[in-house]
Design a protein around this motif. Structure first.
Motif, PDB file in Angstrom:
ATOM      1  N   ALA A   1       3.984   3.265  -4.675  1.00  0.00           N
ATOM      2  CA  ALA A   1       3.730   4.344  -5.401  1.00  0.00           C
ATOM      3  C   ALA A   1       3.188   3.553  -6.961  1.00  0.00           C
ATOM      4  N   ASP A   2       3.779   3.103  -6.826  1.00  0.00           N
ATOM      5  CA  ASP A   2       2.808   1.783  -9.054  1.00  0.00           C
ATOM      6  C   ASP A   2       1.780   1.677  -8.517  1.00  0.00           C
ATOM      7  N   ALA A   3       1.888   0.621  -7.115  1.00  0.00           N
ATOM      8  CA  ALA A   3       0.973   0.452  -6.728  1.00  0.00           C
ATOM      9  C   ALA A   3      -0.927   0.862  -6.992  1.00  0.00           C
ATOM     10  N   ASN A   4      -0.305   2.514  -5.975  1.00  0.00           N
ATOM     11  CA  ASN A   4      -1.534   3.049  -5.980  1.00  0.00           C
ATOM     12  C   ASN A   4      -1.622   3.803  -7.301  1.00  0.00           C
TER      13      ASN A   4
ATOM     14  N   ILE B   1       4.381   9.619  -2.750  1.00  0.00           N
ATOM     15  CA  ILE B   1       5.555   8.549  -1.984  1.00  0.00           C
ATOM     16  C   ILE B   1       6.048   9.124  -3.034  1.00  0.00           C
ATOM     17  N   ASN B   2       5.684   9.584  -4.852  1.00  0.00           N
ATOM     18  CA  ASN B   2       7.016   9.895  -5.487  1.00  0.00           C
ATOM     19  C   ASN B   2       6.528  10.550  -6.174  1.00  0.00           C
ATOM     20  N   PRO B   3       6.503  11.949  -5.881  1.00  0.00           N
ATOM     21  CA  PRO B   3       5.690  12.995  -6.757  1.00  0.00           C
ATOM     22  C   PRO B   3       6.952  13.073  -8.317  1.00  0.00           C
ATOM     23  N   ASN B   4       7.027  12.997  -8.319  1.00  0.00           N
ATOM     24  CA  ASN B   4       7.927  12.907  -9.942  1.00  0.00           C
ATOM     25  C   ASN B   4       7.465  11.088 -11.021  1.00  0.00           C
ATOM     26  N   HIS B   5       5.872  10.507 -10.277  1.00  0.00           N
ATOM     27  CA  HIS B   5       6.283   9.435 -10.524  1.00  0.00           C
ATOM     28  C   HIS B   5       5.639   9.885 -11.855  1.00  0.00           C
ATOM     29  N   ALA B   6       5.772  10.087 -13.564  1.00  0.00           N
ATOM     30  CA  ALA B   6       5.616  10.096 -14.621  1.00  0.00           C
ATOM     31  C   ALA B   6       4.193   9.524 -14.642  1.00  0.00           C
TER      32      ALA B   6
ATOM     33  N   HIS C   1       0.515  -0.988   0.130  1.00  0.00           N
ATOM     34  CA  HIS C   1       0.032   0.172  -0.320  1.00  0.00           C
ATOM     35  C   HIS C   1       0.864   1.229   0.465  1.00  0.00           C
ATOM     36  N   GLN C   2       2.009   1.099   0.853  1.00  0.00           N
ATOM     37  CA  GLN C   2       2.714   2.616   0.437  1.00  0.00           C
ATOM     38  C   GLN C   2       3.685   2.263  -1.187  1.00  0.00           C
TER      39      GLN C   2
ATOM     40  N   ASP D   1     -12.266   7.773  -7.221  1.00  0.00           N
ATOM     41  CA  ASP D   1     -10.116   6.532  -7.278  1.00  0.00           C
ATOM     42  C   ASP D   1      -9.317   7.160  -8.388  1.00  0.00           C
ATOM     43  N   MET D   2      -9.466   7.305  -9.388  1.00  0.00           N
ATOM     44  CA  MET D   2      -8.842   8.311 -10.729  1.00  0.00           C
ATOM     45  C   MET D   2      -7.985   8.794  -9.262  1.00  0.00           C
ATOM     46  N   LYS D   3      -8.380  10.069  -8.760  1.00  0.00           N
ATOM     47  CA  LYS D   3      -8.063  11.149  -8.837  1.00  0.00           C
ATOM     48  C   LYS D   3      -6.991  10.495  -7.095  1.00  0.00           C
ATOM     49  N   ASN D   4      -7.789   9.803  -5.779  1.00  0.00           N
ATOM     50  CA  ASN D   4      -7.303   9.497  -4.903  1.00  0.00           C
ATOM     51  C   ASN D   4      -6.250   9.179  -5.096  1.00  0.00           C
ATOM     52  N   TYR D   5      -6.086   8.336  -5.735  1.00  0.00           N
ATOM     53  CA  TYR D   5      -4.933   6.728  -6.292  1.00  0.00           C
ATOM     54  C   TYR D   5      -4.166   7.674  -6.940  1.00  0.00           C
ATOM     55  N   ALA D   6      -3.778   8.564  -7.462  1.00  0.00           N
ATOM     56  CA  ALA D   6      -3.374   9.352  -8.392  1.00  0.00           C
ATOM     57  C   ALA D   6      -2.087  10.087  -6.646  1.00  0.00           C
ATOM     58  N   ASP D   7      -3.242  10.592  -6.375  1.00  0.00           N
ATOM     59  CA  ASP D   7      -2.796  11.566  -5.394  1.00  0.00           C
ATOM     60  C   ASP D   7      -1.558  10.867  -4.586  1.00  0.00           C
ATOM     61  N   SER D   8      -2.131   9.730  -4.348  1.00  0.00           N
ATOM     62  CA  SER D   8      -1.159   8.742  -3.365  1.00  0.00           C
ATOM     63  C   SER D   8       0.129   8.361  -3.553  1.00  0.00           C
ATOM     64  N   ALA D   9       0.033   7.601  -4.968  1.00  0.00           N
ATOM     65  CA  ALA D   9       0.967   7.544  -5.266  1.00  0.00           C
ATOM     66  C   ALA D   9       2.045   8.686  -5.989  1.00  0.00           C
ATOM     67  N   LEU D  10       0.930   9.825  -6.389  1.00  0.00           N
ATOM     68  CA  LEU D  10       2.529  11.516  -5.594  1.00  0.00           C
ATOM     69  C   LEU D  10       2.822  11.999  -4.799  1.00  0.00           C
TER      70      LEU D  10
END
Length: 250
Positions: A101-104, A140-145, A98-99, A129-138
């Motif tokens: 970035a790719d999983a989120n 964890i990794n602000p540069n997740h393209a 769950h932590q 969900d699209m927004k919430n999980y993209a935000d969660s990924a970012l």
């Protein structure tokens, strides 16, 4: 005592061989992706999951590839069925890491896929969900393209929603969420900086600039896009769309 030591050594050796096998399968899967053989890559990731069901990389890649392959299907029911399978992989990836970035991101991109084939309240839930999980990924990794791309896509989709979908979104979000073409462009540009080869980002960025009445910027983006090498099976089709759009602007 002697047999206990031998048993431990045998177990350790088996674990090493097991890890080597998984590493080899991952390398094979990555090669298939580079060769634009996405079905072969997906099958390799499935082979990994057969022996290591909680392998986070194999899970999120299976979600991504299943969704991408499914998205190319013409039949909407078959496409939705593939999205359901992708969702199962994505949620398993999130449970296993769950932590990560790719999983989120995998959950976010699957929600994005569903948002293209649903409407009303159901679409509103997927957009959330699209927004919430993209935000969660970012977070964890602000540069997740790819998560940055999804953030841009979310803004772009919200801005362009029809009246019925806007009403559903207002109910779910407790009001219309803040979204703008400006924010879409900012996220798309950040995604391009993080991964200069993410073809889909260029196309949506160009369309956002067109909506923003910045044809000059759209032309600049498209001229760069059509020179990119393909990295997914979608990219040749995307490049053709980019060339057609560029021709219409010149």
């Amino acid at each position: 005592m002697k047999y206990a030591i031998l048993s431990v050594m045998a177990l350790a050796f088996a674990c090493i061989i097991y890890a080597q096998d998984v590493d080899a399968l991952i390398k094979e899967a990555e090669k298939h992706e580079r060769d634009l053989k996405e079905t072969d890559a997906l099958n390799k990731y499935k082979d990994i999951l057969a022996v290591q069901p909680e392998n986070v990389k194999a899970l999120w890649k299976s979600a991504e590839l299943t969704g991408r392959i499914g998205n190319r299907l013409k039949d909407e029911k078959l496409r939705s069925a593939q999205f359901e399978i992708a969702k199962t992989y994505a949620l398993a990836a999130l449970k296993a890491g769950h932590q990560d970035a790719d999983a989120n991101y995998a959950v976010a991109v699957t929600a994005m896929r569903f948002a293209t084939v649903t409407g009303g309240k159901e679409r509103a839930r997927y957009l959330r969900d699209m927004k919430n999980y993209a935000d969660s990924a970012l977070l964890i990794n602000p540069n997740h393209a790819r998560a940055l791309y999804i953030s841009g896509k979310w803004n772009f989709e919200i801005v362009q929603m029809n009246v019925a979908d806007k009403a559903a979104v207002k109910v779910l979000f407790g009001g219309m969420p803040k979204a703008s073409l400006d924010d879409a462009i900012i996220s798309f540009e950040k995604a391009r900086a993080a991964d200069p080869f993410l073809m889909i980002d260029y196309l949506d960025l160009a369309n956002a600039y067109i909506k923003f009445h910045r044809t000059d910027k759209a032309i600049e983006v498209l001229n760069k896009m059509i020179k990119l090498p393909p990295r997914t099976e979608d990219d040749m089709g995307l490049k053709a769309e980019g060339k057609a759009l560029l021709a219409s602007l010149q």
